[in-house]
Design a protein around this motif. Structure first.
Motif, PDB file in Angstrom:
ATOM      1  N   TYR A 359     -54.823 -62.159  41.666  1.00 26.79           N
ATOM      2  CA  TYR A 359     -54.986 -62.131  43.124  1.00 26.79           C
ATOM      3  C   TYR A 359     -55.142 -63.541  43.679  1.00 26.79           C
ATOM      4  O   TYR A 359     -54.506 -63.908  44.671  1.00 26.79           O
ATOM      5  CB  TYR A 359     -56.200 -61.288  43.488  1.00 26.79           C
ATOM      6  N   GLY A 362     -52.012 -65.530  43.683  1.00 23.59           N
ATOM      7  CA  GLY A 362     -51.141 -65.097  44.772  1.00 23.59           C
ATOM      8  C   GLY A 362     -51.570 -65.659  46.112  1.00 23.59           C
ATOM      9  O   GLY A 362     -50.722 -66.055  46.927  1.00 23.59           O
ATOM     10  N   GLN A 363     -52.877 -65.698  46.333  1.00 22.84           N
ATOM     11  CA  GLN A 363     -53.391 -66.272  47.565  1.00 22.84           C
ATOM     12  C   GLN A 363     -53.085 -67.759  47.653  1.00 22.84           C
ATOM     13  O   GLN A 363     -52.740 -68.277  48.715  1.00 22.84           O
ATOM     14  CB  GLN A 363     -54.901 -66.053  47.662  1.00 22.84           C
TER      15      GLN A 363
END
Length: 367
Positions: A359, A362-363
């Motif tokens: 996550y 991806g951020q």
């Protein structure tokens, strides 16, 4: 995103010293087995509650029985040591660890050590900066050494015997030197700004709410901007108190007990920092009365706990709030329930971190 273990270490002073040393070693060995990337150990001299005076000596015992984990000093309190001593000891450790070393430095943070080393009324931030500069100058040069400062002098001149190898000081294994990092805790920290201006790593302390942690990056980035550099979020480490259990109910039952080690941990730090009027570090709202900082409130503000799903949700929310950072540091607590704490480390490493890392990456890519 990497995963590390951060230990002050902090223990009940009534516990047997051999037992806590063995426990701290076991925690790092468990972290190595689980694939943790880093282990950080603090330095405190005059404190039975934080009982490791020499983290490099302690961590040296773990080098031969580990293969991949990197060791960090958290931190070497530079005003308490002659720079030549730090340069020699750190260079030797770097060779023993074959580069698995991150040199954490700081101005000190324990009142009894300030009194012991007579640094209470001195400009410790200035002393730290001078000491680090001298260490780097030692490592970057050969004798004769004629390095003079406001607080220390490093001189090896008349006694140099080049043919006998007398005079040179040891250079580290990593070139030009081990990476540096600084621990920061106060909101809008000047230490964070200093670290950013030098391009060093930064560790945000676990005993401050996320509202304050956000200011650490703002200060760090401002320091980097002052130096004309682009701040690197991969150099930011965020320490948090985390307890992962198989169910939410298991975590709630354990944390409901005032005698549990996270509650004891925050009560100790609250009483310690309160002595020096520093309880603002604990608060997400500076208007909060000190009397409201109960152990329950501290756990509410600064502990992430529950099942793997619940912990992941909280950590994702943290990334959303403060932005990407390179390493999550789990803060070690007294093992009042060894199997629970070891299981927590396992669940964090195996079930939470792969999803959190995906996550966070991806951020970062979206920024």
């Amino acid at each position: 995103m990497r995963l590390g273990l951060f230990m002050m270490p902090l223990h009940d002073p009534e516990r047997d010293y051999q037992t806590v040393l063995s426990e701290d070693r076991e925690a790092i060995l468990h972290a190595e087995k689980l694939g943790f990337d880093e282990a950080w150990v603090g330095e405190h001299y005059a404190c039975a509650t934080e009982p490791i005076p020499d983290p490099m000596q302690f961590m040296a015992t773990l080098i031969p029985v580990t293969e991949r984990i990197k060791f960090g000093t958290a931190v070497i309190n530079m005003p308490q040591h002659h720079p030549a001593q730090v340069a020699g000891n750190a260079a030797q450790f770097d060779h023993l660890a074959q580069g698995r070393f991150i040199m954490g430095v700081g101005p000190g943070g324990l009142g009894s050590d300030f009194e012991l080393f007579q640094t209470f009324d001195k400009n410790r931030a200035e002393m730290m900066a001078e000491a680090v500069d001298m260490v780097h100058k030692i490592w970057a040069s050969d004798p004769p050494y004629r390095i003079h400062g406001k607080y220390w002098d490093v001189v090896v001149d008349e006694q140099v015997q080049e043919k006998l190898g007398i005079g040179p000081m040891l250079k580290p294994y990593q070139k030009p030197h081990p990476p540096l990092a600084m621990s920061v805790m106060s909101p809008h920290s000047g230490t964070a700004r200093f670290a950013g201006s030098n391009g060093w790593g930064m560790i945000s302390a676990n005993f401050t709410p996320l509202e304050n942690v956000k200011t650490h990056w703002t200060s760090y980035a401002a320091g980097a901007s002052d130096a004309g550099e682009q701040p690197d979020r991969n150099l930011w480490r965020v320490a948090r108190s985390i307890l992962v259990t198989d169910s939410d109910e298991q975590a709630e039952a354990y944390l409901s007990k005032e005698a549990c080690s996270p509650a004891w941990y925050y009560k100790y730090l609250r009483d310690n920092l309160g002595t020096y009027g520093l309880l603002g570090i604990f608060k997400d709202d500076q208007s909060m009365p000190d009397s409201d900082l109960t152990w329950q409130k501290c756990l509410e503000l600064m502990l992430i706990s529950g099942s793997p799903k619940r912990v992941l949700d909280q950590l994702v929310a943290m990334v959303d709030e403060i932005g990407y950072f390179g390493t999550l540091l789990l803060t070690q607590k007294d093992w009042d329930d060894k199997e629970l704490h070891k299981r927590s480390m396992q669940l964090l490493a195996e079930e939470v971190m792969p999803k959190l890392s995906a996550y966070a990456e991806g951020q970062q890519a979206a920024e």
